[in-house]
Scaffold this active site. Structure first.
Site, PDB file in Angstrom:
ATOM      1  N   ASP A 104       2.571  -4.632   7.969  1.00 51.99           N
ATOM      2  CA  ASP A 104       1.570  -3.800   7.453  1.00 51.99           C
ATOM      3  C   ASP A 104       0.510  -5.154   7.561  1.00 51.99           C
ATOM      4  O   ASP A 104       0.161  -5.268   6.920  1.00 51.99           O
ATOM      5  CB  ASP A 104       1.551  -3.062   6.298  1.00 51.99           C
ATOM      6  CG  ASP A 104       0.547  -2.546   5.756  1.00 51.99           C
ATOM      7  OD1 ASP A 104      -0.722  -3.068   6.799  1.00 51.99           O
ATOM      8  OD2 ASP A 104       0.192  -2.168   5.039  1.00 51.99           O
TER       9      ASP A 104
ATOM     10  N   LYS B  83     -10.617  -0.055  10.284  1.00 50.61           N
ATOM     11  CA  LYS B  83     -10.596  -1.744   9.494  1.00 50.61           C
ATOM     12  C   LYS B  83     -11.297  -3.127  10.912  1.00 50.61           C
ATOM     13  O   LYS B  83     -11.152  -3.815   9.431  1.00 50.61           O
ATOM     14  CB  LYS B  83      -9.585  -1.848   9.074  1.00 50.61           C
ATOM     15  CG  LYS B  83      -9.141  -1.027   7.463  1.00 50.61           C
ATOM     16  CD  LYS B  83      -7.892  -1.492   6.644  1.00 50.61           C
ATOM     17  CE  LYS B  83      -7.473  -0.127   5.756  1.00 50.61           C
ATOM     18  NZ  LYS B  83      -7.635   0.340   5.048  1.00 50.61           N
TER      19      LYS B  83
ATOM     20  N   GLN C 155      -4.554  -5.238   6.926  1.00 50.63           N
ATOM     21  CA  GLN C 155      -5.376  -6.074   5.817  1.00 50.63           C
ATOM     22  C   GLN C 155      -6.034  -7.660   7.406  1.00 50.63           C
ATOM     23  O   GLN C 155      -6.642  -8.656   6.333  1.00 50.63           O
ATOM     24  CB  GLN C 155      -5.876  -6.499   4.804  1.00 50.63           C
ATOM     25  CG  GLN C 155      -5.841  -4.666   4.239  1.00 50.63           C
ATOM     26  CD  GLN C 155      -7.209  -4.452   4.023  1.00 50.63           C
ATOM     27  OE1 GLN C 155      -8.195  -4.789   4.347  1.00 50.63           O
ATOM     28  NE2 GLN C 155      -7.066  -3.076   3.590  1.00 50.63           N
TER      29      GLN C 155
ATOM     30  N   CYS D 290      -4.546   2.960  -3.942  1.00 52.29           N
ATOM     31  CA  CYS D 290      -4.049   2.898  -2.962  1.00 52.29           C
ATOM     32  C   CYS D 290      -2.500   2.236  -3.569  1.00 52.29           C
ATOM     33  O   CYS D 290      -1.413   1.509  -2.173  1.00 52.29           O
ATOM     34  CB  CYS D 290      -3.317   3.156  -1.481  1.00 52.29           C
ATOM     35  SG  CYS D 290      -4.935   4.552  -1.569  1.00 52.29           S
TER      36      CYS D 290
ATOM     37  N   HIS E 147       0.829  -1.306   0.173  1.00 53.87           N
ATOM     38  CA  HIS E 147      -0.256  -0.046   0.091  1.00 53.87           C
ATOM     39  C   HIS E 147       0.837   0.992   0.145  1.00 53.87           C
ATOM     40  O   HIS E 147       2.479   1.311   0.483  1.00 53.87           O
ATOM     41  CB  HIS E 147      -1.195   0.181   1.460  1.00 53.87           C
ATOM     42  CG  HIS E 147      -1.841   0.757   1.381  1.00 53.87           C
ATOM     43  ND1 HIS E 147      -1.498   2.460   1.554  1.00 53.87           N
ATOM     44  CD2 HIS E 147      -2.612   0.874   0.871  1.00 53.87           C
ATOM     45  CE1 HIS E 147      -2.778   2.752   1.304  1.00 53.87           C
ATOM     46  NE2 HIS E 147      -3.972   2.512   1.371  1.00 53.87           N
TER      47      HIS E 147
HETATM   48  N1  7TS Z   1      -2.235  -1.019   4.896  1.00 46.59           N
HETATM   49  C1  7TS Z   1      -3.122  -0.871   3.932  1.00 46.59           C
HETATM   50  C2  7TS Z   1      -2.444  -2.642   3.817  1.00 46.59           C
HETATM   51  C3  7TS Z   1      -4.701  -1.187   3.996  1.00 46.59           C
HETATM   52  O1  7TS Z   1      -4.671  -1.989   3.051  1.00 46.59           O
HETATM   53  C4  7TS Z   1      -4.819   0.794   4.188  1.00 46.59           C
HETATM   54  C5  7TS Z   1      -5.582   1.108   4.164  1.00 46.59           C
HETATM   55  C6  7TS Z   1      -3.369   1.145   4.812  1.00 46.59           C
HETATM   56  C7  7TS Z   1      -2.108   0.635   5.254  1.00 46.59           C
HETATM   57  C8  7TS Z   1      -3.378   2.423   5.571  1.00 46.59           C
HETATM   58  O2  7TS Z   1      -4.282   2.056   7.179  1.00 46.59           O
HETATM   59  P1  7TS Z   1      -5.266   3.542   7.322  1.00 46.59           P
HETATM   60  O3  7TS Z   1      -6.204   3.209   8.251  1.00 46.59           O
HETATM   61  O4  7TS Z   1      -4.070   4.557   7.694  1.00 46.59           O
HETATM   62  O5  7TS Z   1      -4.827   4.762   5.858  1.00 46.59           O
HETATM   63  N2  7TS Z   1      -6.917   0.971   2.814  1.00 46.59           N
HETATM   64  C9  7TS Z   1      -7.554   1.143   1.504  1.00 46.59           C
HETATM   65  C10 7TS Z   1      -7.589   0.105   0.841  1.00 46.59           C
HETATM   66  O6  7TS Z   1      -7.721  -0.507   0.781  1.00 46.59           O
HETATM   67  N3  7TS Z   1      -8.870   1.329   0.126  1.00 46.59           N
HETATM   68  O7  7TS Z   1      -8.574   2.174   1.282  1.00 46.59           O
HETATM   69  C11 7TS Z   1      -8.129   2.428   1.810  1.00 46.59           C
END
Ligand code: 7TS
Length: 409
Positions: free
Chosen positions: A203, A229, A206, A366, A125
């Site tokens: 990371d 999430k 997910q 992303c 990401h």
């Molecule tokens: N890493 C992964 C694997 C992600 O899926 C996301 C967000 C992030 C980092 C960033 O997370 P945040 O909470 O700091 O924004 N992924 C997504 C997505 O897949 N669609 O919208 C956000």
């Protein structure tokens, strides 16, 4: 699973009980971007605001003590949830993105220099690419990206080669890909990184929401994830790091709460993890995250993972048979599917699905470098969670089929 009661779980989520439009129930398949929250999480935050809101770590008075207790109790809940050795190894951040930036700006700046190598992957990401690119621009280090094979897995031969020949300081990898669904072999990657003297950052944005993750048995150095999430609120996330690493790292942001003593000449730092939590934190959100952890544990992470695997295996089996539909990644995956319908832009697919009541994400999620590697600019993505049902998958599939028949050229 016979004892997994998806109807009872759905009943806990107020947002799911609405019609998208007359006669069409809302089918929420955008959990990869953000999940929904059960009543217990919403109520925990309401309760804090109604009954015991005060700032934390600074008051002697009753409300402040109660708020501080509630806030700090969540650290212990998160520690147990990912099986960290110590409560102090849990740092609250605003989310995954902030947690990666924290590691980059503190540990990264202190430990990575010109000539050093960071190994990442093409499927990261942006939140786990851009901070390292910023560090590379500052320090003159190099980032190498493991390529992705046709079955959606990582090129492990490259990992072996680069670990053997380069001065690798950090290996960083997405646990479950938010685009391909691939669950990467983190235990093996960690072992290899450690054998060559590198640290690992995982990371887990997910993975932690969807399956059991045990940082001690995986022996991970840094692990990051987001509350929103995993049935929790926005504005809160977690950095897990081994205690000795946190001890040795300089602070991230300066300000109140992170200090031990301030004089006009200089300051000393509070102990770990407070050293990394400057200013008034997201108190209600941390409390909400604690309620989310309770909720997920009550159902059981293994059960949630098994439920999602049933859903995604069924969904993948169906959609991968459809003519004119491209599915990205292999059969072996966590609970999400990115796809395109030949002749239709992903945004149009998402719009057609939305008109059927089905919420999916479209775009590059992303992961632009991964989309470049796949030779596409965008995809549509259905991402499942603990409350999704096979019936919902069927509605999604028939909406995809309708889009393909009516609109695709
Ligand atoms: N890493 C992964 C694997 C992600 O899926 C996301 C967000 C992030 C980092 C960033 O997370 P945040 O909470 O700091 O924004 N992924 C997504 C997505 O897949 N669609 O919208 C956000």
């Amino acid at each position: 699973m016979s004892n997994y009661d998806v109807d009872a779980i759905r009943a806990d989520f107020p947002i799911l009980h609405q019609e998208h439009s007359p006669g069409k129930p809302l089918i929420y398949l955008d959990n990869g971007a953000s999940s929904q929250r059960p009543e217990a999480v919403i109520e925990s935050m309401n309760d804090y605001y109604r009954r015991y809101h005060a700032n934390v770590h600074r008051g002697i008075h009753k409300l402040s003590a109660e708020a501080t207790d509630a806030y700090e109790r969540v650290r212990g809940k998160v520690q147990r949830f990912i099986n960290a050795e110590r409560e102090q190894e849990i740092v609250f951040t605003r989310g995954t993105t902030e947690a990666v930036n924290l590691v980059m700006q503190t540990w990264g700046r202190q430990n990575i220099g010109a000539g050093d190598v960071i190994i990442a992957t093409v499927m990261e990401h942006h939140a786990n690419i851009v901070p390292w690119q910023m560090l590379a621009a500052e320090k003159g280090c190099t980032i190498r990206y493991l390529s992705v094979l046709d079955d959606g897995s990582l090129n492990m031969a490259q990992l072996d080669e680069w670990l053997a020949t380069e001065s690798v300081k950090l290996v960083t990898v997405i646990h479950t890909s938010n685009t391909l669904g691939t669950i990467n072999p983190v235990a093996e990657i960690t072992r290899k990184a450690h054998d060559s003297g590198a640290l690992i950052l995982v990371d887990a944005a997910q993975s932690v929401p969807h399956m059991p993750v045990d940082v001690q048995s995986l022996n991970i150095d840094f692990l990051v994830f987001s509350g929103h999430k995993m049935c929790g609120p926005t504005g809160v996330g977690v950095l897990y790091a081994k205690y000795d690493l946190l001890e040795a790292m300089p602070p991230f942001m300066g300000g109140g709460d992170m200090i031990e003593r301030v004089t006009l000449e200089g300051s000393t730092w509070n102990e770990v993890p407070h050293k990394f939590e400057a200013g008034t934190p997201s108190i209600a959100e941390v409390i909400g995250l604690g309620a989310a952890v309770d909720y997920l544990e009550h159902i059981g992470m293994t059960s949630i993972h098994e439920h999602e695997l049933q859903i995604v295996n069924y969904a993948y089996g169906q959609i991968s048979q459809m003519d004119g539909v491209q599915v990205y990644g292999g059969a072996d995956r966590g609970g999400l599917i990115s796809f395109n319908i030949n002749g239709l832009h992903a945004h149009d697919v998402a719009q057609i699905l939305d008109s059927e009541g089905v919420a999916v994400r479209s775009g590059h999620h992303c992961t632009q470098p991964l989309h470049d590697a796949l030779g596409i600019s965008a995809s549509a993505r259905a991402s499942f969670y603990l409350y999704n049902t096979r019936e919902e998958v069927d509605v999604w599939l028939s909406a995809v089929e309708k889009a393909r028949r009516v609109f695709a050229r």
